[in-house]
Design an enzyme around this catalytic site. Structure first.
Site, mmCIF file in Angstrom:
data_model
loop_
_atom_site.group_PDB
_atom_site.id
_atom_site.type_symbol
_atom_site.label_atom_id
_atom_site.label_comp_id
_atom_site.label_asym_id
_atom_site.label_seq_id
_atom_site.Cartn_x
_atom_site.Cartn_y
_atom_site.Cartn_z
ATOM 1 N N GLY A 49 0.849 -1.178 0.000
ATOM 2 C CA GLY A 49 0.000 0.000 0.000
ATOM 3 C C GLY A 49 0.882 1.223 0.000
ATOM 4 N NE ARG A 50 5.660 0.608 2.988
ATOM 5 C CZ ARG A 50 6.670 0.694 3.820
ATOM 6 N NH1 ARG A 50 7.361 1.802 3.910
ATOM 7 N NH2 ARG A 50 6.995 -0.324 4.576
ATOM 8 C CG HIS A 51 -1.254 3.700 -2.529
ATOM 9 N ND1 HIS A 51 -0.813 2.392 -2.427
ATOM 10 C CD2 HIS A 51 -2.570 3.618 -2.890
ATOM 11 C CE1 HIS A 51 -1.813 1.576 -2.729
ATOM 12 N NE2 HIS A 51 -2.890 2.300 -3.008
ATOM 13 C CB ALA A 52 -3.864 8.532 -0.292
#
Length: 136
Positions: A49-52
């Site tokens: 992930g590590r995102h928006a």
């Protein structure tokens, strides 16, 4: 701004024979699904992930194993979700930073509101905070 929340899918069956969960016509998902994908064989020490997203909404389901999802909204509120029941999904709205950590042999099923588009991703946490700080 909407917040992440858990969705319960119907769970039919019993312990003796097993279970099936159904989302006919994906009626429990709060958007039109335009992309479905799954992740698997992710080592336990990897954080994904590590995102928006600017636009994309998602529902994440631990189809097998356990997934720890950490979310952060634009106000900086952090939530932790432990997904390990395949009849429960997590709604992740746009504008929410999220990470996932998987148990051994976990399989994550994801339903998304938009097809993949790299321009829809915010991959830097500092950029995420800067972009949404101006939106408040």
């Amino acid at each position: 701004m909407p917040e992440p929340y858990l969705i319960s899918f119907p769970k039919l069956g019993d312990e003796a024979f097993g279970y099936i969960s159904v989302a006919e016509q994906l009626q429990y998902i709060p958007f039109e699904v335009k992309r479905t994908f799954w992740t698997y064989k992710t080592p336990e020490y990897i954080v994904r992930g590590r995102h928006a997203h600017y636009r994309t909404e998602q529902v994440l389901v631990a189809a097998a194993g356990r997934i720890i999802v950490t979310t952060e909204n634009v106000r900086g509120d952090i939530q932790f979700f432990r997904l390990e029941d395949p009849s429960v999904g997590l709604y992740v709205p746009p504008h929410v930073w999220h990470t996932m950590q998987y148990s051994d042999c976990a399989v994550q099923l994801a339903f998304a509101s938009h097809p993949y588009d790299e321009k829809d991703y915010i991959r830097s946490r500092d950029e995420f905070r800067q972009v949404w700080r101006t939106a408040l």
